[in-house]
Write a protein that holds these residues in place. Structure first.
Motif, PDB file in Angstrom:
ATOM      1  N   LYS A  66       0.835  -1.198   0.000  1.00 41.56           N
ATOM      2  CA  LYS A  66       0.000   0.000   0.000  1.00 41.56           C
ATOM      3  C   LYS A  66       0.872   1.252   0.000  1.00 41.56           C
ATOM      4  CE  LYS A  66      -3.944   2.311   2.089  1.00 41.56           C
ATOM      5  NZ  LYS A  66      -3.847   3.311   1.078  1.00 41.56           N
ATOM      6  N   GLU A  67       1.934   1.230   0.780  1.00 40.87           N
ATOM      7  CA  GLU A  67       2.863   2.372   0.809  1.00 40.87           C
ATOM      8  C   GLU A  67       3.508   2.590  -0.560  1.00 40.87           C
ATOM      9  OE1 GLU A  67       5.827   2.044   3.931  1.00 40.87           O
ATOM     10  OE2 GLU A  67       4.316   1.135   5.247  1.00 40.87           O
ATOM     11  N   ILE A  68       3.960   1.512  -1.183  1.00 48.43           N
ATOM     12  CA  ILE A  68       4.601   1.611  -2.497  1.00 48.43           C
ATOM     13  C   ILE A  68       3.592   2.135  -3.528  1.00 48.43           C
ATOM     14  CG2 ILE A  68       5.630   0.296  -4.400  1.00 48.43           C
ATOM     15  CD1 ILE A  68       6.791  -1.601  -2.231  1.00 48.43           C
ATOM     16  N   ALA A  69       2.386   1.572  -3.513  1.00 49.60           N
ATOM     17  CA  ALA A  69       1.357   1.986  -4.468  1.00 49.60           C
ATOM     18  C   ALA A  69       0.977   3.455  -4.256  1.00 49.60           C
ATOM     19  CB  ALA A  69       0.133   1.085  -4.343  1.00 49.60           C
ATOM     20  N   ASP A  70       0.795   3.851  -3.003  1.00 48.63           N
ATOM     21  CA  ASP A  70       0.442   5.251  -2.728  1.00 48.63           C
ATOM     22  C   ASP A  70       1.561   6.207  -3.142  1.00 48.63           C
ATOM     23  OD1 ASP A  70      -2.045   4.504  -1.790  1.00 48.63           O
ATOM     24  OD2 ASP A  70      -1.516   4.688   0.338  1.00 48.63           O
ATOM     25  N   HIS A  71       2.800   5.813  -2.887  1.00 45.99           N
ATOM     26  CA  HIS A  71       3.956   6.618  -3.304  1.00 45.99           C
ATOM     27  C   HIS A  71       3.961   6.776  -4.824  1.00 45.99           C
ATOM     28  CE1 HIS A  71       8.124   7.960  -3.704  1.00 45.99           C
ATOM     29  NE2 HIS A  71       8.320   6.956  -4.546  1.00 45.99           N
ATOM     30  N   SER A  72       3.738   5.680  -5.524  1.00 44.93           N
ATOM     31  CA  SER A  72       3.732   5.715  -6.994  1.00 44.93           C
ATOM     32  C   SER A  72       2.571   6.548  -7.517  1.00 44.93           C
ATOM     33  CB  SER A  72       3.662   4.291  -7.547  1.00 44.93           C
ATOM     34  OG  SER A  72       4.837   3.580  -7.212  1.00 44.93           O
ATOM     35  N   ARG A  73       1.411   6.442  -6.890  1.00 44.86           N
ATOM     36  CA  ARG A  73       0.260   7.258  -7.304  1.00 44.86           C
ATOM     37  C   ARG A  73       0.546   8.745  -7.096  1.00 44.86           C
ATOM     38  NH1 ARG A  73      -2.800   2.851  -4.558  1.00 44.86           N
ATOM     39  NH2 ARG A  73      -3.783   1.644  -6.229  1.00 44.86           N
ATOM     40  N   GLU A  74       1.232   9.079  -6.017  1.00 45.17           N
ATOM     41  CA  GLU A  74       1.601  10.483  -5.766  1.00 45.17           C
ATOM     42  C   GLU A  74       2.518  11.009  -6.864  1.00 45.17           C
ATOM     43  OE1 GLU A  74       1.026  13.055  -3.460  1.00 45.17           O
ATOM     44  OE2 GLU A  74      -0.702  11.795  -2.958  1.00 45.17           O
ATOM     45  N   GLU A  75       3.494  10.193  -7.245  1.00 44.48           N
ATOM     46  CA  GLU A  75       4.393  10.598  -8.330  1.00 44.48           C
ATOM     47  C   GLU A  75       3.622  10.757  -9.639  1.00 44.48           C
ATOM     48  OE1 GLU A  75       8.666   8.872  -6.745  1.00 44.48           O
ATOM     49  OE2 GLU A  75       7.584   7.689  -8.235  1.00 44.48           O
ATOM     50  N   HIS A  76       2.713   9.833  -9.909  1.00 47.68           N
ATOM     51  CA  HIS A  76       1.874   9.951 -11.104  1.00 47.68           C
ATOM     52  C   HIS A  76       1.053  11.235 -11.079  1.00 47.68           C
ATOM     53  CE1 HIS A  76       1.459   5.579 -12.825  1.00 47.68           C
ATOM     54  NE2 HIS A  76       2.720   5.959 -12.706  1.00 47.68           N
ATOM     55  N   LEU A  77       0.511  11.566  -9.914  1.00 53.21           N
ATOM     56  CA  LEU A  77      -0.342  12.751  -9.813  1.00 53.21           C
ATOM     57  C   LEU A  77       0.416  14.012 -10.203  1.00 53.21           C
ATOM     58  CD1 LEU A  77      -3.030  14.063  -9.141  1.00 53.21           C
ATOM     59  CD2 LEU A  77      -2.298  14.135  -6.733  1.00 53.21           C
ATOM     60  N   GLN A  78       1.652  14.136  -9.744  1.00 51.83           N
ATOM     61  CA  GLN A  78       2.429  15.331 -10.100  1.00 51.83           C
ATOM     62  C   GLN A  78       2.692  15.373 -11.603  1.00 51.83           C
ATOM     63  OE1 GLN A  78       3.157  18.112  -8.279  1.00 51.83           O
ATOM     64  NE2 GLN A  78       3.625  18.796 -10.343  1.00 51.83           N
ATOM     65  N   VAL A  79       3.027  14.232 -12.186  1.00 55.70           N
ATOM     66  CA  VAL A  79       3.252  14.175 -13.630  1.00 55.70           C
ATOM     67  C   VAL A  79       1.960  14.522 -14.364  1.00 55.70           C
ATOM     68  CG1 VAL A  79       3.780  12.620 -15.559  1.00 55.70           C
ATOM     69  CG2 VAL A  79       5.206  12.570 -13.502  1.00 55.70           C
ATOM     70  N   LYS A  80       0.826  13.986 -13.899  1.00 57.50           N
ATOM     71  CA  LYS A  80      -0.463  14.277 -14.538  1.00 57.50           C
ATOM     72  C   LYS A  80      -0.800  15.765 -14.478  1.00 57.50           C
ATOM     73  CE  LYS A  80      -2.713   9.916 -13.410  1.00 57.50           C
ATOM     74  NZ  LYS A  80      -3.840   9.333 -12.658  1.00 57.50           N
ATOM     75  N   LYS A  81      -0.496  16.400 -13.361  1.00 56.77           N
ATOM     76  CA  LYS A  81      -0.761  17.840 -13.243  1.00 56.77           C
ATOM     77  C   LYS A  81       0.048  18.626 -14.275  1.00 56.77           C
ATOM     78  CE  LYS A  81      -2.075  17.962  -8.357  1.00 56.77           C
ATOM     79  NZ  LYS A  81      -1.668  18.377  -7.000  1.00 56.77           N
ATOM     80  N   ASP A  82       1.306  18.266 -14.421  1.00 55.26           N
ATOM     81  CA  ASP A  82       2.146  18.926 -15.428  1.00 55.26           C
ATOM     82  C   ASP A  82       1.644  18.617 -16.838  1.00 55.26           C
ATOM     83  OD1 ASP A  82       3.740  19.950 -13.402  1.00 55.26           O
ATOM     84  OD2 ASP A  82       5.305  18.426 -13.632  1.00 55.26           O
ATOM     85  N   SER A 116      14.439  -0.205 -11.129  1.00 55.26           N
ATOM     86  CA  SER A 116      15.570  -0.664 -10.316  1.00 55.26           C
ATOM     87  C   SER A 116      15.138  -1.314  -9.011  1.00 55.26           C
ATOM     88  CB  SER A 116      16.521   0.500 -10.019  1.00 55.26           C
ATOM     89  OG  SER A 116      15.895   1.445  -9.177  1.00 55.26           O
ATOM     90  N   ASP A 117      13.957  -1.004  -8.528  1.00 51.09           N
ATOM     91  CA  ASP A 117      13.546  -1.485  -7.211  1.00 51.09           C
ATOM     92  C   ASP A 117      12.253  -2.303  -7.253  1.00 51.09           C
ATOM     93  OD1 ASP A 117      13.392  -1.879  -4.467  1.00 51.09           O
ATOM     94  OD2 ASP A 117      12.808   0.171  -4.011  1.00 51.09           O
ATOM     95  N   PHE A 118      11.130  -1.645  -7.556  1.00 52.69           N
ATOM     96  CA  PHE A 118       9.820  -2.279  -7.408  1.00 52.69           C
ATOM     97  C   PHE A 118       9.583  -3.441  -8.376  1.00 52.69           C
ATOM     98  CE2 PHE A 118       8.480   2.261  -6.163  1.00 52.69           C
ATOM     99  CZ  PHE A 118       8.964   2.097  -4.882  1.00 52.69           C
ATOM    100  N   LEU A 119       9.877  -3.248  -9.647  1.00 50.22           N
ATOM    101  CA  LEU A 119       9.564  -4.290 -10.626  1.00 50.22           C
ATOM    102  C   LEU A 119      10.410  -5.556 -10.456  1.00 50.22           C
ATOM    103  CD1 LEU A 119       8.868  -2.146 -13.821  1.00 50.22           C
ATOM    104  CD2 LEU A 119       7.211  -3.219 -12.278  1.00 50.22           C
ATOM    105  N   PRO A 120      11.724  -5.447 -10.207  1.00 51.15           N
ATOM    106  CA  PRO A 120      12.486  -6.692  -9.974  1.00 51.15           C
ATOM    107  C   PRO A 120      11.980  -7.469  -8.756  1.00 51.15           C
ATOM    108  CG  PRO A 120      13.991  -4.896 -10.465  1.00 51.15           C
ATOM    109  CD  PRO A 120      12.625  -4.284 -10.289  1.00 51.15           C
ATOM    110  N   LYS A 121      11.665  -6.758  -7.671  1.00 52.13           N
ATOM    111  CA  LYS A 121      11.135  -7.435  -6.476  1.00 52.13           C
ATOM    112  C   LYS A 121       9.786  -8.073  -6.770  1.00 52.13           C
ATOM    113  CE  LYS A 121      13.464  -4.471  -3.133  1.00 52.13           C
ATOM    114  NZ  LYS A 121      13.307  -3.328  -2.221  1.00 52.13           N
TER     115      LYS A 121
END
Length: 188
Positions: A66-82, A116-121
């Motif tokens: 949940k933490e990883i997904a929420d972190h990734s969604r936050e990053e997506h949100l900033q990109v979407k705003k731009d 480098s992190d999430f997908l290999p794991k």
């Protein structure tokens, strides 16, 4: 042959990186606009596909998913705003190139972290059959995902899927009056 979700995502990342490089190297304004339109479309679709397919799988399979997904969604949100701002501008507008560069920097950080992190794991965590099933779902979602950024739309299923299907007809209408470049997806 069905690709697994990690391969689908990495292929998308390659396409986006390639388009970004093409944008940077292009001097013709009309061609640069086509590339920018394509970048916006590809990132919008890719983000929706990840949010609908990958992030819920992270939540199911990682103890801190949940933490990883929420972190990734936050990053997506900033990109979407731009992207949302860029989507209403032309490449010749004041500040476009700078905002495009800022958005790409944010996105590349996100892509690097995933690769480098999430997908290999993740690939080590679940079976090949499930990876392929998620890959098929990811590819299927690509067809129904919105093609423009909608930063105020929900970013979790099922609300995101419904919002995307609602936005898609308007997005496709907007796409009909824009020009795009070939992404090379069929060669991957």
């Amino acid at each position: 042959m069905t690709k697994d979700i990690v391969s689908e995502i990495i292929d998308d990342h390659k396409i986006i990186r390639n388009l970004a490089q093409r944008y940077e190297n292009e001097n013709n304004t009309d061609e640069r606009q086509k590339i920018a339109n394509t970048v916006i479309r590809e990132i919008a679709v890719h983000s929706a596909c990840e949010e609908i397919n990958l992030y819920p799988a992270f939540e199911r399979h990682f103890t801190n998913g949940k933490e990883i997904a929420d972190h990734s969604r936050e990053e997506h949100l900033q990109v979407k705003k731009d992207l949302y701002k860029l989507d209403s501008m032309k490449v010749t507008d004041n500040g476009y190139h700078e905002l495009f560069g800022k958005m790409l920097k944010e996105l590349v950080h996100h892509i690097d972290e995933e690769e480098s992190d999430f997908l290999p794991k993740f690939k080590e965590t679940i079976s090949q059959n499930e990876l392929e099933s998620l890959g098929a779902s990811f590819a299927k979602t690509r067809v129904t995902a919105p093609t423009h950024p909608h930063p105020s739309a929900p970013d979790k299923p099922p609300a995101e899927s419904l919002a995307g299907m609602t936005a898609l007809p308007l997005d496709k209408t907007r796409d009909a009056v824009r020009d795009f470049v070939d992404t090379g997806r069929d060669k991957l």
